[in-house]
Design an enzyme around this catalytic site. Structure first.
Site, short mmCIF file in Angstrom:
data_model
loop_
_atom_site.label_atom_id
_atom_site.label_comp_id
_atom_site.label_asym_id
_atom_site.label_seq_id
_atom_site.Cartn_x
_atom_site.Cartn_y
_atom_site.Cartn_z
N ARG A 144 0.82 -1.21 0.00
CA ARG A 144 0.00 0.00 0.00
C ARG A 144 0.86 1.28 0.00
O ARG A 144 0.80 2.04 -0.94
CB ARG A 144 -0.97 0.00 1.18
CG ARG A 144 -2.00 -1.16 1.13
CD ARG A 144 -3.00 -0.95 0.02
NE ARG A 144 -3.98 -2.02 -0.07
CZ ARG A 144 -5.17 -2.02 0.53
NH1 ARG A 144 -5.52 -1.00 1.29
NH2 ARG A 144 -6.01 -3.03 0.36
N HIS A 204 -1.11 -4.64 5.08
CA HIS A 204 -0.77 -3.46 5.89
C HIS A 204 0.11 -3.95 7.05
O HIS A 204 -0.11 -5.06 7.56
CB HIS A 204 -2.01 -2.83 6.53
CG HIS A 204 -2.78 -1.88 5.66
ND1 HIS A 204 -4.16 -1.85 5.64
CD2 HIS A 204 -2.37 -0.89 4.82
CE1 HIS A 204 -4.56 -0.89 4.82
NE2 HIS A 204 -3.50 -0.30 4.30
N CYS A 225 -7.43 -2.05 12.82
CA CYS A 225 -7.88 -1.27 11.65
C CYS A 225 -8.99 -0.31 12.03
O CYS A 225 -9.15 0.74 11.40
CB CYS A 225 -8.40 -2.19 10.56
SG CYS A 225 -7.25 -3.40 9.96
N1 ARG Z 1 -10.85 -2.94 3.02
C1 ARG Z 1 -9.84 -2.11 3.60
C2 ARG Z 1 -8.69 -1.95 2.61
O1 ARG Z 1 -8.36 -2.88 1.95
C3 ARG Z 1 -9.34 -2.68 4.88
C4 ARG Z 1 -8.38 -1.81 5.59
C5 ARG Z 1 -7.83 -2.40 6.84
N2 ARG Z 1 -7.11 -1.47 7.59
C6 ARG Z 1 -5.95 -1.68 8.22
N3 ARG Z 1 -5.48 -0.76 8.97
N4 ARG Z 1 -5.27 -2.78 8.04
O2 ARG Z 1 -8.11 -0.89 2.49
#
Ligand code: ARG
Length: 289
Positions: free
Chosen positions: A149, A178, A279
């Site tokens: 990401r 993440h 999250c």
């Molecule tokens: N559906 C979200 C995404 O893919 C989930 C985010 C999860 N957040 C996190 N801090 N790991 O972006």
């Protein structure tokens, strides 16, 4: 002289610190697109169950004395519940996100607006980053995930903004996209120079990052693949209580051995979006914390 078995060590004394969090009640939660391997838009979701599970986390924080701020969720932005991605907040300054996927970009202004209205300094990012999803304060350093990401260049941007060393860690398993899905910081505040306790899933990182973690955190908890797969590391901590998935049973045992108190909270419905406890929790660190 006969070999003596080592005396069992008493678990360390842990100290709870009251935290201030930002959360978002998932009144519009669903899975309408797929941007991580957990998301299957064809599978049904139960929004009222998501809200009830989320509420249990909210209530657990409040019952233990934590302060929880809320941002309104918006129809059409079903991932807003994952407020960890709403920024990285330190010293009263919020470095706001620039999402990798177009589906989440509508959240950027909403989080920035919330921070402005609540007296935080706001730094607009030049580079793609997803806030505390990939950036975790660990004592004197900020651990920063890369690979899926956040852009590599966001790590340098983070370092320039906050003036703290950033340690880049490379994630390699798409299920742990993440940093906060593969690593949890358990001590939120430590004395300068002291190493906080962390827990991580070794298999989620490349060899160099694993070596870096071993060097910096020799006493860390290494969780099993089973507990990692149960999203056990997507946990939040106040220094004593560790809010974590009830399915991560081995991790809870490891926590108890170290003097922490696991607080199991089931967010199975929110896992359909690829998120869990951490999250749904953004830490708001004010100017004085
Ligand atoms: N559906 C979200 C995404 O893919 C989930 C985010 C999860 N957040 C996190 N801090 N790991 O972006």
């Amino acid at each position: 002289m006969s070999q003596m078995a080592p005396a069992p060590q008493a678990p360390a004394q842990r100290t709870m610190r009251t935290r201030r969090f930002l959360m978002c009640r998932p009144e519009h939660f669903t899975v309408s697109y797929s941007i991580n391997p957990w998301m299957h838009p064809d599978d049904p979701t139960d929004t009222s169950l998501a809200v009830r599970q989320w509420q249990a986390l909210y209530d657990a924080y409040v019952a233990l004395g934590h302060e929880v701020e809320l941002i309104d969720d918006v129809d059409g932005l079903p991932d807003m519940v994952y407020t960890a991605n709403g920024g990285f907040v330190l010293d009263g300054v919020a470095y706001v996100p620039k999402f990798r996927h177009a589906e989440r970009r509508g959240e950027e202004e909403l989080f920035a607006g919330w921070f402005r209205e609540h007296g935080f300094g706001v730094v607009e990012p030049e580079f793609t980053n997803e806030g505390e999803g990939d950036f975790l304060l660990a004592g004197d350093v900020i651990l920063a995930g890369r690979g899926f990401r956040s852009d590599d260049a966001s790590h340098g941007e983070l370092e320039r903004i906050f003036g703290r060393p950033v340690v880049s860690l490379t994630l390699t398993d798409p299920r742990f996209y993440h940093l906060d899905t593969a690593l949890a910081v358990l001590d939120t505040v430590v004395a300068p120079g002291e190493t906080p306790m962390i827990a991580y899933l070794p298999g989620a990182f490349d060899d160099a990052s694993r070596a870096e973690l071993e060097r910096r955190f020799p006493d860390a908890i290494r969780v099993s693949d089973a507990d990692g797969d149960a999203f056990g590391l997507n946990a939040s901590s106040d220094g004593l209580h560790v809010f974590c998935s009830p399915r991560a049973t081995g991790f809870q045992e490891q926590l108890r051995e170290r003097g922490y108190e696991p607080v199991p909270i089931d967010l199975s419905e929110l896992l359909l979006g690829g998120g869990g406890i951490k999250c749904c929790t953004l830490e708001l660190r004010g100017a004085a914390s």
